[in-house]
Design a protein around this motif. Structure first.
Motif, PDB file in Angstrom:
ATOM      1  N   LEU A 393       0.826  -1.203   0.000  1.00  0.00           N
ATOM      2  CA  LEU A 393       0.000   0.000   0.000  1.00  0.00           C
ATOM      3  C   LEU A 393       0.860   1.253   0.000  1.00  0.00           C
ATOM      4  N   ILE A 394       1.971   1.213   0.741  1.00  0.00           N
ATOM      5  CA  ILE A 394       2.899   2.349   0.803  1.00  0.00           C
ATOM      6  C   ILE A 394       4.211   1.917   0.156  1.00  0.00           C
ATOM      7  N   PRO A 395       4.507   2.359  -1.079  1.00  0.00           N
ATOM      8  CA  PRO A 395       5.758   1.974  -1.735  1.00  0.00           C
ATOM      9  C   PRO A 395       6.975   2.538  -0.992  1.00  0.00           C
ATOM     10  N   HIS A 396       8.059   1.813  -1.036  1.00  0.00           N
ATOM     11  CA  HIS A 396       9.326   2.256  -0.446  1.00  0.00           C
ATOM     12  C   HIS A 396       9.168   2.598   1.038  1.00  0.00           C
ATOM     13  N   ALA A 397       8.420   1.768   1.749  1.00  0.00           N
ATOM     14  CA  ALA A 397       8.225   1.999   3.177  1.00  0.00           C
ATOM     15  C   ALA A 397       9.476   1.601   3.950  1.00  0.00           C
ATOM     16  N   PHE A 398       9.846   2.432   4.920  1.00  0.00           N
ATOM     17  CA  PHE A 398      11.044   2.167   5.718  1.00  0.00           C
ATOM     18  C   PHE A 398      10.751   2.122   7.222  1.00  0.00           C
ATOM     19  N   SER A 399       9.876   2.979   7.694  1.00  0.00           N
ATOM     20  CA  SER A 399       9.619   3.050   9.137  1.00  0.00           C
ATOM     21  C   SER A 399       8.814   1.835   9.591  1.00  0.00           C
TER      22      SER A 399
END
Length: 768
Positions: A393-399
């Protein structure tokens, strides 16, 4: 094969068994105590064990004429009588005023000779009746006031007598505090020594026909007789006052158990689906080896069948003593309750029904095995990675929060399951904690429950116009109303009543029924303001076509008049059969009118102790925080409903945490490889733990939000349908504490499952 699968996942199957145990135990217990108490009460108040009609009439000519009329009625098989007296004295115990709203003294020579059941509780050893100077009390009244055998009760007033409590009894005419009419038994000599009030004769009438025929006969008697009636009630009212809360609680409990079981089935189906995905390759290999679909499904069906059989059977067995304990508690004021063979049949039938539902659900969940082929099973997983990457759902998620949101979105079936469990658990818990809070605060909403005004104090004890004016002019009083809370009047329903039956209704009369400081319970229309206007309870007009603006003709006392219906309201008094009218209308009926109580609102900052002292010393009046007429019904509701609601809240919280534990354990085991890959990529244990924590928190917040929304919109309607009054009260503080406690438990379980993350090794997982 199936035994190997059972051993491999013994913890998961153990938790499923515990959940099924809870559901079947609650269902069995509620079914048993509801059916058994209803059957017992029906037999207790059957024609062979109880009279149909009870009448308390003034001694002398009215009683003689009534006895003569009853003797000439060929439908009456027995008319038993007791001498009695209604006194105006206060009943004092330990310096406290314990005078109930409605009570009478009766001479009881031999309790075995009366036509209704009187059963000794304590203090009665080889006695047939009270000795001179002694009194026998109903157990329900004694428990409410903390009275035991050997205690002394003083009649303060005209009689000025002290009586020793020598016995506590169960009395069929006083099955619970909800009924609110108390018989006190003394000897003939003690009764004759009582002064003041009025002598009466108590009649218990057995009829060949239905109680309603005897009741119609009574109300069609000449007014010279009916105007001298103090109280009259029938066996149906006794039965209903006894079984009303039992049926409500039983229905709530069974509905809750069914919901728990349905959610458990949904969880089991989810776990089965999850297991089939994990064992997709194994199932294909089984088929390649020659196993049929039925044989493969049988491996899993036998596991759940064994767990279900053990859990459901044990739960149903535990339901027997629990149902007996609840039934004994509810019937303690009529006594003699016992389980019959029906209980065993109910337990077995309930267990069989739940077990068949479980097997059916498990079998349906495993039908997808038919669609699995060996070739598909061996090819599974070859090209799944690109699809999984596209579902973020959120591309390039890191947190951790962002990756938790992606995880919720990717595993939507698990997320939906988690939210459904939490929503059901949160909702049932909030609903029952609100019922508990509502019952604890009945005294603050007496207008809704009993049709009496909400007030800071209720002043009573010989009100006169002068004393009423003195109370109104007291510097501490902000506002007040006065009147008669419950007047048991002889009411005859005339022909133009639109199908409504007003017989045996009580009259509620206050000088200003429209004052919103005290009353707020009108459902439709408005309170009566003028002479010959009435408001009627929904219980009185149930099943009729009566509406606002209709005129009905009633004979109340000696007066036959046409009344305008201005309002319809809800309450629980006397089976909700009540009529509201102004004090002026009541005076014109010819009934003896004397304001029995004043409801008082005090100014802010008032010294309440000083106000009570002024009422007592200056005016000779009593100021109580709770009105005497409703004190006993309030206590009865609290004694029955509070323990059950607390138990159900505890069960639902336990059920919620068990299911969450089960789901978390399943996902943690399934995600071990994912966690190993994350650690190999450099993610720390703290990062993975936070991701899990945020995931659980997000789903829990959504479940809580849905549950609160359902509670605020749906619970008031459910409560109204159960209790017949719009009286559900929510406590934001208690709801916050409840939801916070469940949240804390869920987060604690999540953190508990994060501890093994430290032991996960990417190398070991690659070697598995």
């Amino acid at each position: 094969m199936w035994i190997h699968k059972l051993r491999k996942k013994k913890l998961q199957f153990t938790l499923i068994g515990i959940i099924l145990f809870f559901a079947s135990a609650i269902f069995s217990a509620c079914l048993i105590f509801t059916v058994e108490t209803s059957n017992y009460a029906a037999d207790y108040y059957s024609k062979k064990n109880s009279p149909d009609l009870f009448v308390n009439v003034s001694r002398g000519a009215p009683a003689e004429r009534l006895l003569a009329q009853a003797g000439n009625n060929k439908d009456f098989t027995r008319v038993a009588t007791l001498d009695g007296r209604i006194v105006a004295d206060k009943l004092m115990f330990g310096g406290r005023d314990i005078t109930p709203g409605l009570f009478s003294f009766y001479a009881l020579p031999d309790y075995r000779a009366v036509s209704w059941k009187i059963t000794p509780q304590t203090g009665i050893q080889n006695k047939t009746g009270p000795a001179p100077g002694e009194i026998w009390l109903p157990g329900v009244f004694a428990d409410q006031k903390g009275i035991r055998t050997g205690d002394k009760i003083t009649l303060q007033g005209t009689s000025n007598r002290t009586l020793t409590v020598s016995g506590l009894i169960n009395d069929a005419t006083c099955p619970s505090g909800m009924f609110g009419i108390y018989p006190f038994y003394v000897s003939e000599s003690t009764l004759s020594s009582l002064k003041g009030g009025e002598s009466t004769v108590f009649l218990a009438i057995n009829s060949k026909k239905d109680y309603s025929d005897a009741e119609t006969w009574l109300h069609n008697l000449p007014s010279s007789i009916t105007s001298a009636l103090f109280t009259s009630f029938n066996v149906s009212q006794l039965l209903l006052s006894f079984t009303m809360l039992t049926l409500i609680l039983g229905s709530i409990g069974m509905l809750s158990a069914i919901l728990i079981f349905v959610v458990s089935i949904v969880i089991i189906r989810f776990l089965i689906k999850n297991n089939l995905i994990k064992e997709y390759r194994s199932i294909g290999i089984y088929k390649a080896m020659g196993f049929t679909d039925r044989q493969i499904a049988g491996f899993y069906l036998k596991c759940y069948a064994l767990v279900g059989a053990v859990g459901i059977t044990l739960g149903s067995a535990v339901g027997l003593p629990v149902g007996y304990a609840v039934g004994t508690t509810i019937t303690r004021y009529i006594g003699g309750f016992r389980l019959s063979f029906t209980s065993v049949l109910l337990a077995l039938g309930g267990a069989a029904a739940l077990f068949m539902l479980l097997l059916l659900s498990v079998w349906q969940a495993h039908r997808r095995i038919r669609r699995i082929t060996p070739v598909q099973a061996l090819q599974i997983g070859i090209s799944s990675s690109p699809k999984k990457l596209r579902r973020s759902l959120i591309p390039h998620a890191f947190s951790p929060l962002a990756t938790a949101i992606n995880d919720v979105w990717k595993h939507r079936s698990f997320s939906v399951m988690f939210v459904v469990i939490l929503t059901v658990s949160f909702y049932l818990s909030t609903f029952f904690i609100s019922i508990n809070y509502t019952v604890d605060h009945i005294a603050e909403n007496t207008d809704v429950w009993f049709g009496t005004p909400r007030a800071d104090y209720y002043v009573s004890g010989g009100l006169t116009p002068e004393k009423i004016a003195a109370v109104q002019n007291d510097p501490a009083v902000l506002n007040s109303v006065y009147g008669s809370p419950f007047i048991l009047a002889s009411i005859k329903t005339e022909k133009n009543s639109y199908g409504a039956n007003f017989n045996n209704s009580s009259v509620i009369s206050w000088n200003d029924l429209s004052d919103r400081d005290f009353f707020n319970a009108i459902k439709i229309g408005r309170p009566p303001k003028y002479v010959n206007e009435i408001a009627v309870s929904s219980g009185t007009v149930k099943g009729s076509s009566i509406g606002i603006g209709d005129y009905i003709t009633l004979t109340i006392g000696n007066s036959k008049k046409s009344y305008l219906v201005t309002g319809i309201y809800d309450n629980m008094v006397h089976t909700s059969k009540t009529i509201e009218m102004t004090d002026q209308s009541l005076k014109e009926t010819g009934l003896p009118y004397r304001p029995a109580s004043m409801a008082v609102k005090l100014k802010s900052g008032t010294d309440r102790a000083a106000f009570v002292a002024r009422m007592k010393h200056d005016l000779g009046l009593t100021a109580d925080r709770m009105q005497k007429d409703v004190e006993e019904p309030i206590t009865a509701v609290e004694e029955i409903m509070n323990p059950v609601t607390v138990m159900l809240v505890t069960v639902f919280i336990t059920f919620s945490l068990l299911n969450i534990f089960n789901l978390l354990m399943t996902t943690q085991l399934d995600d071990r490889r994912k966690f190993g890959i994350l650690k190999a990529m450099g993610f720390t244990n703290t990062y993975i733990s936070l991701q899990n924590l945020f995931k659980t928190l997000l789903l829990s917040l959504l479940g809580a939000a849905l549950a609160v929304t359902l509670h605020l919109t749906l619970s008031p309607f459910i409560f109204y349908s159960m209790m017949g009054i719009p009286g559900l009260v929510n406590s934001p503080q208690e709801l916050t504490i409840l939801i916070g406690s469940i949240f804390a438990g869920i987060l604690a379980l999540t953190l508990l499952f994060c501890i093994p993350l430290r032991k996960i090794s990417p190398v070991e997982l690659m070697e598995e």
